[in-house]
Design an enzyme around this catalytic site. Sequence first.
Site, PDB file in Angstrom:
ATOM      1  N   CYS A 166      -0.055  -9.088 -30.619  1.00  0.00           N
ATOM      2  CA  CYS A 166       0.818  -9.480 -31.715  1.00  0.00           C
ATOM      3  C   CYS A 166       2.134 -10.017 -31.172  1.00  0.00           C
ATOM      4  O   CYS A 166       2.723  -9.423 -30.279  1.00  0.00           O
ATOM      5  CB  CYS A 166       1.134  -8.345 -32.679  1.00  0.00           C
ATOM      6  SG  CYS A 166      -0.306  -7.696 -33.517  1.00  0.00           S
ATOM      7  N   ARG A 200      -0.385 -13.764 -27.225  1.00  0.00           N
ATOM      8  CA  ARG A 200      -0.308 -12.332 -27.558  1.00  0.00           C
ATOM      9  C   ARG A 200      -1.263 -11.953 -28.692  1.00  0.00           C
ATOM     10  O   ARG A 200      -1.468 -10.774 -28.965  1.00  0.00           O
ATOM     11  CB  ARG A 200       1.120 -11.971 -27.985  1.00  0.00           C
ATOM     12  CG  ARG A 200       2.138 -12.177 -26.900  1.00  0.00           C
ATOM     13  CD  ARG A 200       3.512 -11.777 -27.396  1.00  0.00           C
ATOM     14  NE  ARG A 200       3.572 -10.358 -27.662  1.00  0.00           N
ATOM     15  CZ  ARG A 200       3.925  -9.447 -26.782  1.00  0.00           C
ATOM     16  NH1 ARG A 200       4.258  -9.799 -25.565  1.00  0.00           N
ATOM     17  NH2 ARG A 200       3.954  -8.170 -27.104  1.00  0.00           N
ATOM     18  N   ASN A 220       4.706  -5.334 -34.542  1.00  0.00           N
ATOM     19  CA  ASN A 220       3.829  -5.249 -33.375  1.00  0.00           C
ATOM     20  C   ASN A 220       3.798  -3.779 -32.970  1.00  0.00           C
ATOM     21  O   ASN A 220       4.852  -3.179 -32.785  1.00  0.00           O
ATOM     22  CB  ASN A 220       4.388  -6.120 -32.240  1.00  0.00           C
ATOM     23  CG  ASN A 220       3.618  -5.935 -30.944  1.00  0.00           C
ATOM     24  OD1 ASN A 220       2.442  -5.586 -30.954  1.00  0.00           O
ATOM     25  ND2 ASN A 220       4.280  -6.165 -29.829  1.00  0.00           N
ATOM     26  N   GLU A 270     -12.354  -8.685  -9.217  1.00  0.00           N
ATOM     27  CA  GLU A 270     -11.502  -9.644  -9.921  1.00  0.00           C
ATOM     28  C   GLU A 270     -12.300 -10.902 -10.301  1.00  0.00           C
ATOM     29  O   GLU A 270     -12.152 -11.426 -11.400  1.00  0.00           O
ATOM     30  CB  GLU A 270     -10.281  -9.989  -9.043  1.00  0.00           C
ATOM     31  CG  GLU A 270      -9.370 -11.075  -9.561  1.00  0.00           C
ATOM     32  CD  GLU A 270      -8.753 -10.813 -10.934  1.00  0.00           C
ATOM     33  OE1 GLU A 270      -8.938  -9.734 -11.504  1.00  0.00           O
ATOM     34  OE2 GLU A 270      -8.103 -11.745 -11.453  1.00  0.00           O
ATOM     35  N   LYS A 300     -12.832 -12.232 -14.158  1.00  0.00           N
ATOM     36  CA  LYS A 300     -12.449 -13.574 -14.618  1.00  0.00           C
ATOM     37  C   LYS A 300     -13.626 -14.239 -15.321  1.00  0.00           C
ATOM     38  O   LYS A 300     -13.472 -14.840 -16.371  1.00  0.00           O
ATOM     39  CB  LYS A 300     -11.987 -14.462 -13.446  1.00  0.00           C
ATOM     40  CG  LYS A 300     -10.640 -14.155 -12.860  1.00  0.00           C
ATOM     41  CD  LYS A 300      -9.445 -14.480 -13.744  1.00  0.00           C
ATOM     42  CE  LYS A 300      -9.026 -13.285 -14.537  1.00  0.00           C
ATOM     43  NZ  LYS A 300      -8.041 -12.412 -14.006  1.00  0.00           N
ATOM     44  N   GLU A 325     -14.275 -12.555 -18.774  1.00  0.00           N
ATOM     45  CA  GLU A 325     -13.297 -12.685 -19.850  1.00  0.00           C
ATOM     46  C   GLU A 325     -13.119 -14.095 -20.363  1.00  0.00           C
ATOM     47  O   GLU A 325     -12.817 -14.274 -21.528  1.00  0.00           O
ATOM     48  CB  GLU A 325     -11.948 -12.039 -19.503  1.00  0.00           C
ATOM     49  CG  GLU A 325     -11.213 -12.636 -18.356  1.00  0.00           C
ATOM     50  CD  GLU A 325      -9.922 -11.884 -18.034  1.00  0.00           C
ATOM     51  OE1 GLU A 325      -9.430 -11.101 -18.860  1.00  0.00           O
ATOM     52  OE2 GLU A 325      -9.395 -12.102 -16.944  1.00  0.00           O
ATOM     53  N   HIS A 351     -27.958   1.373  -4.281  1.00  0.00           N
ATOM     54  CA  HIS A 351     -27.936   2.657  -4.991  1.00  0.00           C
ATOM     55  C   HIS A 351     -28.099   2.471  -6.504  1.00  0.00           C
ATOM     56  O   HIS A 351     -27.740   3.356  -7.265  1.00  0.00           O
ATOM     57  CB  HIS A 351     -26.643   3.413  -4.670  1.00  0.00           C
ATOM     58  CG  HIS A 351     -26.512   3.723  -3.208  1.00  0.00           C
ATOM     59  ND1 HIS A 351     -27.256   4.697  -2.600  1.00  0.00           N
ATOM     60  CD2 HIS A 351     -25.776   3.137  -2.239  1.00  0.00           C
ATOM     61  CE1 HIS A 351     -26.961   4.722  -1.306  1.00  0.00           C
ATOM     62  NE2 HIS A 351     -26.062   3.782  -1.064  1.00  0.00           N
ATOM     63  N   LYS A 406      -2.782 -11.062 -24.221  1.00  0.00           N
ATOM     64  CA  LYS A 406      -2.224 -11.010 -22.873  1.00  0.00           C
ATOM     65  C   LYS A 406      -1.530  -9.684 -22.563  1.00  0.00           C
ATOM     66  O   LYS A 406      -1.631  -9.158 -21.476  1.00  0.00           O
ATOM     67  CB  LYS A 406      -1.251 -12.160 -22.669  1.00  0.00           C
ATOM     68  CG  LYS A 406      -0.732 -12.209 -21.246  1.00  0.00           C
ATOM     69  CD  LYS A 406      -0.734 -13.592 -20.688  1.00  0.00           C
ATOM     70  CE  LYS A 406      -0.473 -13.607 -19.217  1.00  0.00           C
ATOM     71  NZ  LYS A 406      -1.691 -13.479 -18.413  1.00  0.00           N
TER      72      LYS A 406
HETATM   73  C1  F6R Z   1      -7.088 -10.080 -16.882  1.00  0.00           C
HETATM   74  C2  F6R Z   1      -5.820  -9.632 -17.428  1.00  0.00           C
HETATM   75  C3  F6R Z   1      -5.689  -8.192 -17.788  1.00  0.00           C
HETATM   76  C4  F6R Z   1      -4.313  -7.663 -17.337  1.00  0.00           C
HETATM   77  C5  F6R Z   1      -4.099  -6.232 -17.844  1.00  0.00           C
HETATM   78  C6  F6R Z   1      -2.805  -5.640 -17.348  1.00  0.00           C
HETATM   79  O1  F6R Z   1      -7.071 -11.440 -16.622  1.00  0.00           O
HETATM   80  O2  F6R Z   1      -4.907 -10.385 -17.593  1.00  0.00           O
HETATM   81  O3  F6R Z   1      -6.720  -7.428 -17.250  1.00  0.00           O
HETATM   82  O4  F6R Z   1      -4.257  -7.718 -15.948  1.00  0.00           O
HETATM   83  O5  F6R Z   1      -4.115  -6.222 -19.236  1.00  0.00           O
HETATM   84  O6  F6R Z   1      -1.708  -6.374 -17.806  1.00  0.00           O
HETATM   85  P1  F6R Z   1      -0.291  -6.233 -17.120  1.00  0.00           P
HETATM   86  O7  F6R Z   1      -0.413  -6.701 -15.720  1.00  0.00           O
HETATM   87  O8  F6R Z   1       0.619  -7.073 -17.943  1.00  0.00           O
HETATM   88  O9  F6R Z   1       0.055  -4.769 -17.167  1.00  0.00           O
END
Ligand code: F6R
Length: 608
Positions: A2, A27, A100, A481, A485, A488, A504, A603
Amino acid sequence: MCGIVGYVGMRNAPDVLLEGLKRLEYRGYDSAGLAVKSDGRLEVIKEVGKVADLARLVEERQLEGCQGIGHTRWATHGGVSVDNAHPHCDDCGNFVLVHNGIIENYLDLREELEAAGVTFTSETDTEVIVQLLARLYQKDMLDALVKLTEKLRGSYALAIMNREIDGTFYCLRKGSPLILGIGDGEGFCASDVPALLPYTRQVVYLEEGEIAAVSRDGIQVWASDGQRVEKSISTIDWEVSMTEKAAYPHYMLKEIHEQGAVLRTTLKGRVENGKVDLSPELAWDKKLVESWRKLHIVACGTSYYAALVAERVLEKWTDLEVKVDIASEYRYRHLRADTETLAVFVSQSGETADTLAACRLARSQGAHCLAVTNVRGSTLAREVHDVLLLKAGPEIGVAATKTFMGQIAALYLFALYLGRMRETLSAAEGNRLLEEMLRLPYKVEVTLEREDSVRALAEKYADRKDFLFLGRGMSFPVALEGALKLKEISYVHAEAYAAGEMKHGPIALLEAAVPVMVIIPRDGLYEKTLSNIQEAKARKAPILAVATDGDELISRHANDVLRVPWTDEEMTPFLTVVPLQLFAYHMARLRECEIDQPRNLAKSVTVE
Ligand code: F6R
C-alpha cells in the site's frame, strides 16, 4: 504494501496525487483511489486495477482541487473491489482517510461501532478507523487523533482530511512508514521517497506514534500524547532521474544493468590506501569490536540470500560465531542475542515488518544493532546503533536485483573491515581480496554484455514448467536467489537446493522435462558439483550451467553454458547472479508477464 500520498498547495492536487501514486505503484497495484477537497466538499474516486485506470476516471470526471490524499492498494483485509479500495469515508461524509498497515483489533472495534448503529460499506480494517474518528471528533482534531491512537492496535500510516478544515491534512504513523515533504507554500506526505522527488527533497521523518498537521504554511508535529515535538528537516540525496526508466522497457532491466555502477558507488569513499575504511560510518573502537563473540544476521527474501552469501565470508574472515536467519523465524526463536552479540539487519527498504520486529527483539536483549539498508531515514535505519548504507539508488522494480548486488558488496566490505579490526584476516589476504573486489564492477559489466546468450537460452526453455537450481558453497545462496527471481517474475516453479542435497530427495523430480540450472564457477567445490551434474544427467534432465570463462570441461557435461569471467572463489556470487537475473527477466518477458509488478507481490512488506 500500500502506498499513500497527500498534498496541499497551489497545484492541482489530482495531478500531484496521481504522479505520486504512479511512483509508489510498486507498493501495491490491485486498486487505487483518491480524495480531493474542493469548495468544502470531499470528492472520492476509486477504481480496481492500476493507477492508470484511476487516472482515466479522474480525467473523465474532471476532478480539481488543491488538497487531497491518494492510495494504491495491496489487499490484506477484504478482497479487491471498489468498495474495499481506499480512501474510506465515515457514514456522514465528514472524514476521509487512506491507510497502510493492519489494525489488529478491528473486529472488536467494528462490533462496538455496529452496536452503536454504524453501517459499514467495506470489509476493510481501515473503515473502522474513519468511523471511529468521526465519533471521537469534538471540534478538536488533535484531541480526536490522540484518542484514536489510544484505541487502535496494530500498524498504521494514515493521511486524513476533515471536511470542516480547509488547507490542512493530518498524518499518523505507527509501525508503517510515512514521510512528510516540505515545498514552497505546499506540503506533502508519502509512504516512500520516490513520490516526493519531483516536488521536493526537503523531508521530515515521522517517528513512531507521531501525529502531524500538514498545511501550505508548514508542518506541525505532536507525540502520541499530544505534546508538541520539534522536528528537523532532512535533505534527500536521490535525484528524480534515478526513478525513471530511461530507454529500458522495464525498471528491472535498467536496474540489472546498473549493477556495475552500484558496485563502484558502494566502494567509493570506503577504500583508502588499499584498505577498507568504514570508520566514518561505523565509529567502532577495537575494544567494542573485540567484545563481540556472536554475529547474527537477519533478513527476508533476497536480502536473506545476500546474508547467506555474506555468512560464508564472515565465518572465514572473522572468528565470530555467525548465525543467519529469516526475520519471521528469528523473532519467534530462542536464539538469544546478548551484549556479546553484533546483530546485523539487512533490508533494502528498511521497512520490512518482520526485520524490524527481529531488530527490536535483539536490541532489547542487549545486542549492538547494525542496519544494512538502501534507505537513509528508514525505520530500521533510525532504530539501530549504526547504519551501513547500500548507495544503490532507488529500486523501483518489485524484484530486487541491484540492491542484492549492493547488499553483498556492503557486507563484504564490512567483513573485510571486521576481519582486519579483529586481526583474524591478514593484511596481505585482505589486500588481495580487496584488489579483486575493485575489479568486480568491470567484470559485472562484461557479464552484462553477454545478455544475448541469456536471452537465447530463455527462448529455448521458455515453455518449461519446473526448474531445479543447484549450487554448492558460495553458489548455494546464488542458486536460491536465481530460483526466487524466476518464480516471482515469470511464475515458473523453481526449487533451489545445495547440490549435495539433491540425492536426498529432490532427485525424484528429475526427468527430461525438468531443466537443472547449475551454478558451477571454477572453485574448490567444482568437481563435487560436476558429480551432481552427472547424477542429474543420468535422469535425462537438461543441464544449464553458469560457469567460468575458459572452463572447457563443463561444455562436455552441460547442454547449455552461460559464462562469467574468472574471479576469486569468494567473489563468484557477484558475477554468477547476473545471468540468473537476466534469465528470469527474459523468461518473464517471453511469457508476457508483468515484470515490474508481479502478481500478488509488493515491494515493501510492512505487515507481518
Ligand atoms: C525479492 C524481493 C523480496 C525482498 C524482501 C525483503 O525480489 O524483493 O524477497 O527481498 O521482501 O525486503 P527488504 O530487503 O526491503 O527488507
